[in-house]
Structures are given as C-alpha cells and as structure tokens.
Scaffold this motif. Structure first.
Motif, PDB file in Angstrom:
ATOM      1  N   PHE A  72     -16.480  -2.504   1.047  1.00  0.00           N
ATOM      2  CA  PHE A  72     -14.989  -2.817   1.644  1.00  0.00           C
ATOM      3  C   PHE A  72     -14.401  -1.463   1.907  1.00  0.00           C
ATOM      4  O   PHE A  72     -13.234  -1.144   2.347  1.00  0.00           O
ATOM      5  CB  PHE A  72     -14.078  -3.364   0.517  1.00  0.00           C
ATOM      6  N   ASP A  73     -15.244  -0.221   2.204  1.00  0.00           N
ATOM      7  CA  ASP A  73     -14.522   0.981   2.524  1.00  0.00           C
ATOM      8  C   ASP A  73     -14.975   1.263   3.603  1.00  0.00           C
ATOM      9  O   ASP A  73     -15.996   1.154   4.392  1.00  0.00           O
ATOM     10  CB  ASP A  73     -15.253   1.927   1.421  1.00  0.00           C
ATOM     11  N   VAL A 117      -2.794  -6.128   1.734  1.00  0.00           N
ATOM     12  CA  VAL A 117      -4.093  -5.774   2.245  1.00  0.00           C
ATOM     13  C   VAL A 117      -3.903  -4.939   3.540  1.00  0.00           C
ATOM     14  O   VAL A 117      -4.785  -3.999   3.846  1.00  0.00           O
ATOM     15  CB  VAL A 117      -4.665  -6.947   2.642  1.00  0.00           C
ATOM     16  N   ILE A 118      -2.844  -5.024   4.149  1.00  0.00           N
ATOM     17  CA  ILE A 118      -2.437  -4.178   5.403  1.00  0.00           C
ATOM     18  C   ILE A 118      -2.379  -2.922   5.038  1.00  0.00           C
ATOM     19  O   ILE A 118      -2.924  -1.903   5.704  1.00  0.00           O
ATOM     20  CB  ILE A 118      -1.131  -4.975   6.098  1.00  0.00           C
ATOM     21  N   GLY A 119      -1.505  -2.646   3.910  1.00  0.00           N
ATOM     22  CA  GLY A 119      -1.257  -1.029   3.362  1.00  0.00           C
ATOM     23  C   GLY A 119      -2.418  -0.582   2.874  1.00  0.00           C
ATOM     24  O   GLY A 119      -2.800   0.766   3.135  1.00  0.00           O
ATOM     25  N   GLN A 127      -6.745   3.410   4.458  1.00  0.00           N
ATOM     26  CA  GLN A 127      -8.343   3.729   4.535  1.00  0.00           C
ATOM     27  C   GLN A 127      -8.525   4.346   5.951  1.00  0.00           C
ATOM     28  O   GLN A 127      -9.387   5.175   6.122  1.00  0.00           O
ATOM     29  CB  GLN A 127      -8.979   2.512   4.235  1.00  0.00           C
ATOM     30  N   LEU A 128      -7.715   4.046   6.905  1.00  0.00           N
ATOM     31  CA  LEU A 128      -7.831   4.527   8.072  1.00  0.00           C
ATOM     32  C   LEU A 128      -7.609   6.126   7.826  1.00  0.00           C
ATOM     33  O   LEU A 128      -8.159   6.966   8.791  1.00  0.00           O
ATOM     34  CB  LEU A 128      -6.857   4.142   9.176  1.00  0.00           C
ATOM     35  N   LEU A 165      -4.380  13.352   2.911  1.00  0.00           N
ATOM     36  CA  LEU A 165      -3.370  12.372   2.957  1.00  0.00           C
ATOM     37  C   LEU A 165      -3.412  11.279   2.299  1.00  0.00           C
ATOM     38  O   LEU A 165      -2.545  10.325   1.798  1.00  0.00           O
ATOM     39  CB  LEU A 165      -2.807  12.324   4.344  1.00  0.00           C
ATOM     40  N   PHE A 166      -4.806  10.849   1.795  1.00  0.00           N
ATOM     41  CA  PHE A 166      -5.088   9.881   1.281  1.00  0.00           C
ATOM     42  C   PHE A 166      -4.416   9.556   0.040  1.00  0.00           C
ATOM     43  O   PHE A 166      -3.760   8.435  -0.177  1.00  0.00           O
ATOM     44  CB  PHE A 166      -6.418   9.362   1.226  1.00  0.00           C
TER      45      PHE A 166
END
Length: 199
Positions: free
Chosen positions: A64-65, A141-143, A148-149, A158-159
């Motif tokens: 899921f990454d 889920v959107i966040g 991940q982007l 920044l992650f």
C-alpha cells in the motif's frame, strides 16, 4: 424578498432538528460512523493493490506504499484511490443518500448545510476533500495518499512533518468537536456543514 431555493436545495431540514438530539448520543453515533467510513474507505483503497498492482504476489504492508510501484503505477494507484474516495465521501452523500455515507446511514446521522438545506457537491468538496483530506488528513485515506505523494516525488524531508502536523490538526478537530455545542469539527466549519440525526 429572498430568492426561493430550487432543485435539490429546496429540501430544507427543520432547523430545530440540529439541537433536538442528545449531543452525547450524536457524538457517539458520529464516532461510530467515522470508524465504519474509515474501514470502508480503506477497503476501497485496497482495490487497486488487491486486483491489479501487486502482480500476483501476496499482499503485505508495503503493498500500500506508492513507492513500491514506481512513479507511473504509483500515480495511477493514487488516482484510483482519490476517485474512489471522492465517490464514497462526496458523490454518494450528494447524489444518493442525502448527506450520508454508509457509516452515517448505519449510525442514523447525516450532514446538512448550516442554513438547513441539503449539501451540494461544492459543500462536500470543501468538507471532505479540503477539510478532512487536506487540512486535517490524520485519519483520512485522501490525506494518507496525499502524504505518500510527497515520498513518490522525492520530497522525503516533508513527509514526517506533514504526517505529524496532520495528526495534530486531526486531534485538535476531535477536541473542537467534543466541546462544540453543535458537534462541528474543523472540516464542518470549512464546509459550513453540521451533522444531525437523520429523521
């Protein structure tokens, strides 16, 4: 003389219904709906991995990454997740269930505008995409996939700050909701919405 609302917004909820339900029961129902919706959205987000991207291998945490798949497949994965999330959190409440996701429907609550009218597409975009997904984003889920982007585009530094900031804002939103008389979270304020009992 005020203009009469037409179409979908003609249906107006009795404004008294905002305050006619025990606030504690509403908070409990809302928490239940969040848990159900988080689970359903997570299952929807797993669809691309389960049926396509994993390439026949077993599913594991790294499946899921977005980085697991490289830039092209990672972007496709993210787009599929965003589309499914948009359909579930925005389109269904606007066009199908009058302010309800599956979780809200099961828990007997719904989202309306603060003026008592049904939510529009733009109301739900502000509430769910901008408010819950971008501004809060801690349990969304959107966040999750927006963060991940950052990794996919090489913005590794920044992650972690983005992840912790989203958790701080989300916890702050929960605290705001607990003490707000109308049970409004930060994303409700952004969308100018309120959660009420479904009558």
């Amino acid at each position: 003389m005020a203009k009469k609302k037409t179409g979908k917004h003609q249906r107006k909820t009795n404004e008294l219904s905002i305050g006619m339900y025990d606030p504690l029961k509403l908070k409990v129902r809302r928490a239940g709906a969040v848990i159900i919706d988080w689970y359903v959205a997570s299952v929807l987000a797993a669809i691309p991995v389960t049926f396509w991207l994993r390439g026949g291998e077993s599913i594991h945490t790294g499946s899921f990454d977005l980085n697991t798949y490289g830039m092209e497949k990672g972007l496709i994965f993210a787009c599929i997740v965003f589309i499914l999330s948009f359909l579930y959190y925005v389109a269904v409440p606007v066009f199908v269930w009058h302010g309800q996701t599956l979780g809200k429907r099961i828990c007997g609550i719904r989202v309306i505008r603060m003026d008592g009218y049904e939510v529009s597409l733009w109301d739900m975009v502000k509430r769910e995409v901008i408010g819950a997904g971008i501004v809060e984003g801690g349990f969304s889920v959107i966040g999750t996939y927006l963060r991940q982007l950052l990794l996919l585009f090489g913005l590794v530094s920044l992650f972690t700050p983005a992840k912790y900031l989203s958790y701080i804002v989300t916890v702050s939103s929960i605290i705001v909701t607990l003490f707000d008389k109308k049970n409004r979270a930060i994303h409700d304020r952004i969308g100018n919405t309120v959660v009420i009992r479904a009558l």
